[in-house]
Design a protein around this motif. Structure first.
Motif, PDB file in Angstrom:
ATOM      1  N   ASN A   2       0.778  -1.233   0.000  1.00 60.12           N
ATOM      2  CA  ASN A   2       0.000   0.000   0.000  1.00 60.12           C
ATOM      3  C   ASN A   2       0.813   1.289   0.000  1.00 60.12           C
ATOM      4  N   GLU A   3       2.100   1.194   0.223  1.00 64.99           N
ATOM      5  CA  GLU A   3       2.922   2.397   0.328  1.00 64.99           C
ATOM      6  C   GLU A   3       4.054   2.401  -0.705  1.00 64.99           C
ATOM      7  N   GLY A   4       3.785   1.877  -1.878  1.00 64.68           N
ATOM      8  CA  GLY A   4       4.761   1.940  -2.963  1.00 64.68           C
ATOM      9  C   GLY A   4       5.842   0.883  -2.917  1.00 64.68           C
ATOM     10  N   GLY A   5       5.625  -0.162  -2.136  1.00 67.27           N
ATOM     11  CA  GLY A   5       6.593  -1.255  -2.075  1.00 67.27           C
ATOM     12  C   GLY A   5       7.685  -1.020  -1.044  1.00 67.27           C
ATOM     13  N   LEU A   6       8.398  -2.080  -0.709  1.00 69.20           N
ATOM     14  CA  LEU A   6       9.499  -2.024   0.257  1.00 69.20           C
ATOM     15  C   LEU A   6      10.853  -1.772  -0.397  1.00 69.20           C
ATOM     16  N   GLU A   7      10.980  -2.144  -1.649  1.00 68.71           N
ATOM     17  CA  GLU A   7      12.276  -2.081  -2.317  1.00 68.71           C
ATOM     18  C   GLU A   7      12.864  -0.671  -2.274  1.00 68.71           C
ATOM     19  N   GLY A   8      14.107  -0.608  -1.809  1.00 64.17           N
ATOM     20  CA  GLY A   8      14.827   0.656  -1.776  1.00 64.17           C
ATOM     21  C   GLY A   8      14.531   1.535  -0.582  1.00 64.17           C
ATOM     22  N   LYS A   9      13.587   1.148   0.239  1.00 67.33           N
ATOM     23  CA  LYS A   9      13.228   1.966   1.404  1.00 67.33           C
ATOM     24  C   LYS A   9      14.193   1.720   2.567  1.00 67.33           C
ATOM     25  N   LYS A  10      14.183   2.666   3.507  1.00 74.12           N
ATOM     26  CA  LYS A  10      14.872   2.504   4.780  1.00 74.12           C
ATOM     27  C   LYS A  10      13.810   2.277   5.860  1.00 74.12           C
ATOM     28  N   ILE A  11      13.913   1.140   6.550  1.00 75.37           N
ATOM     29  CA  ILE A  11      12.975   0.801   7.626  1.00 75.37           C
ATOM     30  C   ILE A  11      13.743   0.769   8.947  1.00 75.37           C
ATOM     31  N   ALA A  12      13.250   1.518   9.930  1.00 76.14           N
ATOM     32  CA  ALA A  12      13.866   1.529  11.259  1.00 76.14           C
ATOM     33  C   ALA A  12      12.963   0.816  12.254  1.00 76.14           C
ATOM     34  N   LEU A  13      13.568   0.047  13.132  1.00 74.05           N
ATOM     35  CA  LEU A  13      12.865  -0.550  14.266  1.00 74.05           C
ATOM     36  C   LEU A  13      13.380   0.142  15.525  1.00 74.05           C
ATOM     37  N   VAL A  14      12.517   0.860  16.207  1.00 74.04           N
ATOM     38  CA  VAL A  14      12.887   1.531  17.462  1.00 74.04           C
ATOM     39  C   VAL A  14      12.204   0.764  18.584  1.00 74.04           C
ATOM     40  N   HIS A  15      13.003   0.150  19.441  1.00 72.58           N
ATOM     41  CA  HIS A  15      12.440  -0.826  20.375  1.00 72.58           C
ATOM     42  C   HIS A  15      13.030  -0.718  21.774  1.00 72.58           C
ATOM     43  N   ILE A  16      12.254  -1.171  22.729  1.00 76.29           N
ATOM     44  CA  ILE A  16      12.742  -1.304  24.087  1.00 76.29           C
ATOM     45  C   ILE A  16      13.825  -2.375  24.108  1.00 76.29           C
ATOM     46  N   ASP A  17      14.851  -2.157  24.914  1.00 73.23           N
ATOM     47  CA  ASP A  17      15.990  -3.077  24.933  1.00 73.23           C
ATOM     48  C   ASP A  17      15.679  -4.272  25.828  1.00 73.23           C
ATOM     49  N   SER A  18      14.902  -5.198  25.283  1.00 72.21           N
ATOM     50  CA  SER A  18      14.471  -6.407  25.990  1.00 72.21           C
ATOM     51  C   SER A  18      14.237  -7.484  24.953  1.00 72.21           C
ATOM     52  N   PRO A  19      14.095  -8.745  25.371  1.00 68.35           N
ATOM     53  CA  PRO A  19      13.789  -9.798  24.391  1.00 68.35           C
ATOM     54  C   PRO A  19      12.543  -9.497  23.576  1.00 68.35           C
ATOM     55  N   PHE A  20      11.513  -8.958  24.209  1.00 64.99           N
ATOM     56  CA  PHE A  20      10.297  -8.572  23.487  1.00 64.99           C
ATOM     57  C   PHE A  20      10.603  -7.523  22.423  1.00 64.99           C
ATOM     58  N   GLY A  21      11.353  -6.511  22.794  1.00 58.03           N
ATOM     59  CA  GLY A  21      11.664  -5.452  21.855  1.00 58.03           C
ATOM     60  C   GLY A  21      12.507  -5.909  20.683  1.00 58.03           C
ATOM     61  N   ARG A  22      13.385  -6.859  20.948  1.00 59.01           N
ATOM     62  CA  ARG A  22      14.275  -7.347  19.887  1.00 59.01           C
ATOM     63  C   ARG A  22      13.638  -8.420  19.016  1.00 59.01           C
ATOM     64  N   GLU A  23      12.483  -8.919  19.411  1.00 56.89           N
ATOM     65  CA  GLU A  23      11.906 -10.089  18.733  1.00 56.89           C
ATOM     66  C   GLU A  23      11.671  -9.900  17.230  1.00 56.89           C
ATOM     67  N   PRO A  24      11.236  -8.718  16.772  1.00 57.55           N
ATOM     68  CA  PRO A  24      10.982  -8.593  15.319  1.00 57.55           C
ATOM     69  C   PRO A  24      12.249  -8.572  14.474  1.00 57.55           C
ATOM     70  N   THR A  25      13.419  -8.366  15.086  1.00 58.37           N
ATOM     71  CA  THR A  25      14.650  -8.137  14.328  1.00 58.37           C
ATOM     72  C   THR A  25      14.949  -9.222  13.293  1.00 58.37           C
ATOM     73  N   PRO A  26      14.951 -10.515  13.650  1.00 60.82           N
ATOM     74  CA  PRO A  26      15.297 -11.519  12.633  1.00 60.82           C
ATOM     75  C   PRO A  26      14.321 -11.564  11.466  1.00 60.82           C
ATOM     76  N   ILE A  27      13.035 -11.319  11.724  1.00 61.81           N
ATOM     77  CA  ILE A  27      12.047 -11.301  10.646  1.00 61.81           C
ATOM     78  C   ILE A  27      12.334 -10.145   9.696  1.00 61.81           C
ATOM     79  N   LEU A  28      12.583  -8.976  10.261  1.00 62.18           N
ATOM     80  CA  LEU A  28      12.830  -7.803   9.425  1.00 62.18           C
ATOM     81  C   LEU A  28      14.165  -7.915   8.690  1.00 62.18           C
ATOM     82  N   GLU A  29      15.143  -8.559   9.292  1.00 60.15           N
ATOM     83  CA  GLU A  29      16.413  -8.791   8.587  1.00 60.15           C
ATOM     84  C   GLU A  29      16.204  -9.707   7.388  1.00 60.15           C
ATOM     85  N   ASP A  30      15.438 -10.782   7.590  1.00 58.31           N
ATOM     86  CA  ASP A  30      15.167 -11.697   6.475  1.00 58.31           C
ATOM     87  C   ASP A  30      14.349 -11.009   5.379  1.00 58.31           C
TER      88      ASP A  30
END
Length: 412
Positions: free
Chosen positions: A159-187
């Motif tokens: 819906n927002e013109g695709g992901l390709e070429g974009k910069k995506i930031a994850l701003v999270h609390i420094d805890s296991p919960f906060g870090r949980e999305p990291t591997p998905i977003l890296e892949d």
């Protein structure tokens, strides 16, 4: 909470003492949650929704004449208190537990599986517990944080013109919960050709100015905020203060009406979040709850909470649990114990609580129910869905689930 509807009680007596005794014994759920420490931003509304739904079921005659009882106690988010509360509720006959606390639920996983009682972990706990063959008595029942991140990313892609070429930031609390999305977003960054960077802020999240200065210099196209409680409204305020448009802010499920009030309802207009259930009372279940539970004064808390995001999530969790009990009773020959209830959960198919939640199907392999949800946008007054119920990138999510389950199995 009234445990016995008059009709069900009378029918039991008519069948004689033995039948009456069997039907009078309530089905007990241990709702042992944190009402005083970390999860107070959600637990009051969530637990009220759970209790009010069970009251509605009882007022409507129960399930096959069986009533439900909620055992409600405070754990203070402390694993040891949680274990003590669990043991006490087990002795009282509870066959299902919900701690709404990742530290406590993680501490209970092994014991619950050994005791063969159901542990539900909606929107908290171990994401890899979706692997039903490894965690046979643990049921996330709603989308894991991995699935939530995938749905938000998919929304941008579609819906927002695709992901390709974009910069995506994850701003999270420094805890296991906060870090949980990291591997998905890296892949996903590798698969969809976008740039990804994570930024952590210290718990509890009241002070985030330093990390948002870094985010500003990164100049992301979209920001995922991954915290809970007061830290989420701080994240939204800091993002906007650092020049990030509200339209480009995407939140985990933990962003609610109260956060909009804290940020400013107009200032937060355009912020999007993952949504697990519909909000408001425009739903058959909520309508009946207002009529049969709230208006007669049988509610477990304030009327103002009814229909809120967290209240409705609580309602949905118990709707799933009661459906599992119904299926277990309908298909079972023996008593309704933890094993029978587990089997009932694994019979759930396309269940959506009369439109309150996305349709879920739970199998022996998938205790997440498919990883469904949708994206909603804050309009300045309410959360408005901007996508249909959907699931996304479940091949990547499942890889993470299986990896976690394999690691758990290897250590046990």
């Amino acid at each position: 909470m009234r445990l016995f509807a008059k009709l069900g009680f009378a029918a039991a007596l008519a069948l004689g003492p033995a039948a009456a005794t069997a039907q009078e014994e309530p089905i007990k759920f241990g709702l042992l949650q944190d009402f005083t420490a970390v999860y107070t931003f959600v637990s009051g509304e969530y637990n009220q929704g759970q209790q009010d739904y069970l009251t509605l079921v009882n007022e409507e005659g129960g399930i096959d004449g069986r009533m439900f009882e909620a055992i409600v106690r405070d754990t203070g988010n402390e694993p040891q208190r949680g274990i003590e509360a669990y043991n006490r509720a087990r002795e009282e006959g509870a066959i299902l537990f919900d701690f709404l606390s990742t530290p406590v639920s993680r501490a209970i996983v092994d014991q619950a599986m050994q005791d063969e009682v159901v542990l539900i972990t909606p929107l908290h706990g171990r994401g890899d517990a979706a692997a039903g063959q490894t965690f046979p008595y643990v049921f996330p029942v709603m989308a894991t944080y991995w699935s939530q991140a995938a749905i938000l990313a998919d929304y941008i892609n579609e819906n927002e013109g695709g992901l390709e070429g974009k910069k995506i930031a994850l701003v999270h609390i420094d805890s296991p919960f906060g870090r949980e999305p990291t591997p998905i977003l890296e892949d996903l960054a590798e698969q969809e050709s976008f740039e990804f960077r994570a930024f952590a802020y210290p718990s509890p999240g009241n002070e985030q100015s330093a990390v948002w200065s870094e985010v500003r210099r990164y100049r992301p196209d979209a920001v995922f905020i991954w915290g809970a409680g007061g830290g989420q409204s701080v994240s939204v305020r800091e993002a906007i203060r650092n020049g990030i448009s509200a339209e480009n802010i995407y939140s985990v499920v933990w962003l609610a009406e109260t956060d909009a009030q804290n940020v400013g309802v107009d200032a937060m207009e355009g912020v999007k979040r993952y949504e697990a259930v519909a909000t408001g009372t425009d739903n058959p279940i909520l309508s009946r709850m207002v009529e049969q539970v709230i208006e007669p004064g049988l509610g477990a808390g304030g009327e103002a909470n009814v229909g809120s995001s967290y209240y409705n999530i609580g309602v949905a969790t118990m709707a799933v649990a009661v459906e599992a009990a119904r299926l277990a009773i309908e298909n079972g020959d023996g008593p309704l114990d933890g094993t029978a209830l587990k089997n009932g959960f694994e019979m759930i198919e396309d269940f959506d609580a009369e439109g309150l939640m996305p349709p879920i199907t739970i199998t022996t392999e998938d205790h997440q129910g498919g990883g469904f949800g949708r994206v909603a946008r804050w309009t300045g007054e309410e959360w408005e869905p901007v996508s249909d119920w959907t699931t996304a990138y479940q091949d990547i999510v499942r890889s993470e689930i299986d990896a976690g389950a394999a690691e758990y199995s290897g250590g046990n």
